[in-house]
Enzyme design. Structure first.
Site, PDB file in Angstrom:
ATOM      1  N   SER A 249      28.779  14.261  22.631  1.00 41.47           N
ATOM      2  CA  SER A 249      29.826  13.903  21.710  1.00 41.47           C
ATOM      3  C   SER A 249      29.994  12.314  21.619  1.00 41.47           C
ATOM      4  CB  SER A 249      31.082  14.615  21.661  1.00 41.47           C
ATOM      5  OG  SER A 249      30.568  16.005  21.803  1.00 41.47           O
TER       6      SER A 249
ATOM      7  N   ASP B  30      29.738  17.539  18.837  1.00 40.49           N
ATOM      8  CA  ASP B  30      30.655  18.647  19.068  1.00 40.49           C
ATOM      9  C   ASP B  30      31.193  18.847  17.622  1.00 40.49           C
ATOM     10  OD1 ASP B  30      31.953  16.186  18.773  1.00 40.49           O
ATOM     11  OD2 ASP B  30      33.476  16.477  20.126  1.00 40.49           O
TER      12      ASP B  30
ATOM     13  N   ARG C 296      26.208   3.910  20.838  1.00 38.66           N
ATOM     14  CA  ARG C 296      27.154   3.261  21.604  1.00 38.66           C
ATOM     15  C   ARG C 296      27.991   4.231  22.080  1.00 38.66           C
ATOM     16  NH1 ARG C 296      28.717   3.086  16.148  1.00 38.66           N
ATOM     17  NH2 ARG C 296      30.499   4.573  15.663  1.00 38.66           N
TER      18      ARG C 296
END
Ligand code: BGC
Length: 535
Positions: A156, A209, A171
């Protein structure tokens, strides 16, 4: 009185009016479309290569792992094919030092170890069978198919998805910071560590997620149309929704099924309006951002998600404590305190430490509506070591915490409304009688009292949604959504594998070579090396 007035003035700085909400929705829609057109926009709008949602009839045993915040979860999921499932899971906290490890390998090796522990504990028989099979080179299909778990990897963080089980890290967010992992394929990183431990597991799907939540919601509450949005309001926040393929203008690499005309898009809305065109920006928002490990990034998330709300409140509290004319968490004498004591902030209180105020106390504050706020005051003592806080202290704390929570919920409504409008679900005459279904998960939406009510209140105030539209929007919890959803996507991915015999065969040959190298004694092992060297 000074305290009450001060708390009121601060709370007012967190007001997010109906007009702001409407302006926010318009800007969200603009940034969504910008993200569909080009890479590098504030809203990443990442195509996920998932082109359909389940209908509840899917069946089979799959594994899923979930790395997304404070914990790592490993689960196996038996999809029963009748909208129900059985889930077995374990959860371990991610050691803090691994969140900022030097190399990606350190983190992924830890994850693979947890998968091994889970398999040994919950699927011993299958695990042993696999180990025995590894010692003999047996039928190709038997080896590959029977004993190898297909695993859905819920990861996630923002990923540039390159295929259903391939994606590179853009990132880190939520306090993770391992620069070595940036730009690498996280599925390959996990598979490598799994293979080092010889586990019977193939990473079949890479899932955010929110995508998992969308899938799980559609599996468990299938309607005529399925869910349109999966959203997380937890440690972090984000949403994934179903977009028309024709609206995705930027180039996509990798193959996907075009027959449905749709694709799930991961918005990465945590970075909505990083440029602050419309997001509110109090002095405490500015300070929080400045002290964070990723200044200027995830600006929406920093105003909405559980990781940050407590810190925002802490910064306000600390400022209030510094004001000489305000009597906050301090008393002249026991007489001015309704508990007939004097308030003390213990020297070991975490109030003065970054992240020292857990967002959970905001839920306690919102839930305590008793005249004396006893529960909240006890919580202030037990978690923050503020002893004998007066009723006025607790009231001020509750008012400010409530204002921060309310702003978060109203900002959440901005994202939800914009996505509902983008999908056209409220105006589609074919589904006019159907609810517009949204699956949500995460600690904030689950435990923060009235979070959903406050979202609905804001939705009603949005011009293109209104009372009628808000009534049709059904926001339902999709508990454990990411695990079940990842299993569902692993199922789809397993189906795609069979349609690709060449790659499948190459996979098997690779396994054979590795087996030969490790187990098939002396000369054969050497020959295996030669074969590999010729590749
Ligand atoms: C990440 C998203 C994730 C969300 C909720 C954010 O910080 O960037 O990928 O979906 O948190 O877990």
């Amino acid at each position: 009185m000074a305290l009450e007035a001060e708390a009121k003035a601060i709370s007012a700085k967190f007001d997010y009016t109906d007009e702001d909400v409407n302006k926010g929705v318009r800007e969200f829609l603009r940034q969504m479309n910008e993200g569909l057109e080009k890479d590098g926009a504030s809203l990443s709008q990442i195509p996920t290569y998932v082109t359909a949602v389940p209908n509840g009839t899917e069946k089979g045993l799959y594994m899923a792992v979930d790395l997304g915040g404070t914990n790592f979860r490993v689960c196996s999921i038996n999809l029963n094919g009748d909208s129900t499932f059985h889930l077995t899971y374990t959860k371990v906290a991610i050691p803090k030092e691994l969140m900022v490890a030097k190399t990606a390998e350190e983190l992924f090796a830890f994850l693979a170890q947890q998968i091994e522990v889970f398999l040994r504990t919950h699927h011993e028989e299958q695990f042993e069978k696999h180990l025995r099979r590894r010692m003999t080179i047996s039928s190709p299909l038997g080896f590959v198919d029977e004993d190898v778990f297909r695993l859905g990897f819920t990861f996630s963080f923002p990923i540039q998805q390159l295929g259903i089980n391939k994606g590179t890290l853009i990132r880190w967010t939520k306090g993770f910071d391992i620069p070595d992992a940036i730009g690498k394929d996280v599925c390959a990183l996990l598979q490598k560590e799994i293979d080092k431990l010889h586990l019977p597991v193939k990473v079949a799907a890479l899932v955010n997620d929110t995508v998992g939540t969308l899938m799980a919601r559609s599996y468990t509450s299938p309607g005529k149309t399925g869910a349109v949005l999966g959203a997380i309001f937890g440690t972090g926040t984000n949403g994934a929704y179903i977009e028309k393929l024709s609206n995705i203008k930027k180039p996509m690499q990798g193959e996907y099924d075009q027959s449905t005309g749709d694709m799930v898009v991961n918005t990465e809305w945590g970075s909505f309006d990083n440029q602050l065109n419309v997001l509110p920006n109090t002095p405490w928002d500015v300070e929080l951002d400045k002290q964070s490990i990723n200044p200027g990034i995830q600006m929406y998330e920093k105003r909405v998600s559980g990781m940050f709300l407590g810190e925002l409140l802490r910064l306000v509290v600390v400022e209030l404590l510094k004001k000489p004319h305000v009597s906050f968490f301090k008393d002249e004498s026991s007489d001015s305190n309704d508990w007939k004591s004097t308030t003390n902030i213990a020297s070991d209180s975490t109030l003065y430490t970054q992240w020292g105020l857990d967002t959970a106390i905001m839920s306690v504050a919102a839930a305590d509506n008793t005249p004396e706020l006893v529960t909240l005051r006890q919580e202030l003592e037990s978690t923050l070591h503020v002893y004998a806080p007066s009723l006025e202290d607790a009231q001020a704390f509750k008012a400010i915490a409530g204002a921060i929570g309310r702003r978060a919920a109203r900002l959440a409504a901005v994202a939800i409304a914009a996505i509902v409008l983008q999908t056209g679900s409220l105006t589609n005459p074919e589904t006019a009688d159907e609810p517009v279904d949204i699956g949500v998960d995460g600690s904030l939406v689950e435990y923060y009292p009235y979070f959903r009510d406050m979202i609905y209140e804001a939705l009603r105030a949005i011009e293109s949604v209104g009372e009628e539209g808000a009534k049709r929007i059904r926001i339902g919890i999709a508990k454990d959504g990411s695990g079940v959803g990842a299993a569902l996507i692993a199922l789809v991915a397993a189906g795609m594998e069979k349609a690709e015999p060449k790659e499948y065969f190459a996979d098997y040959i690779g396994q054979l070579r590795r087996n030969a190298r490790e187990h098939a004694l002396g000369s054969l092992a050497e020959e295996g090396d030669d074969v590999a060297a010729r590749d």
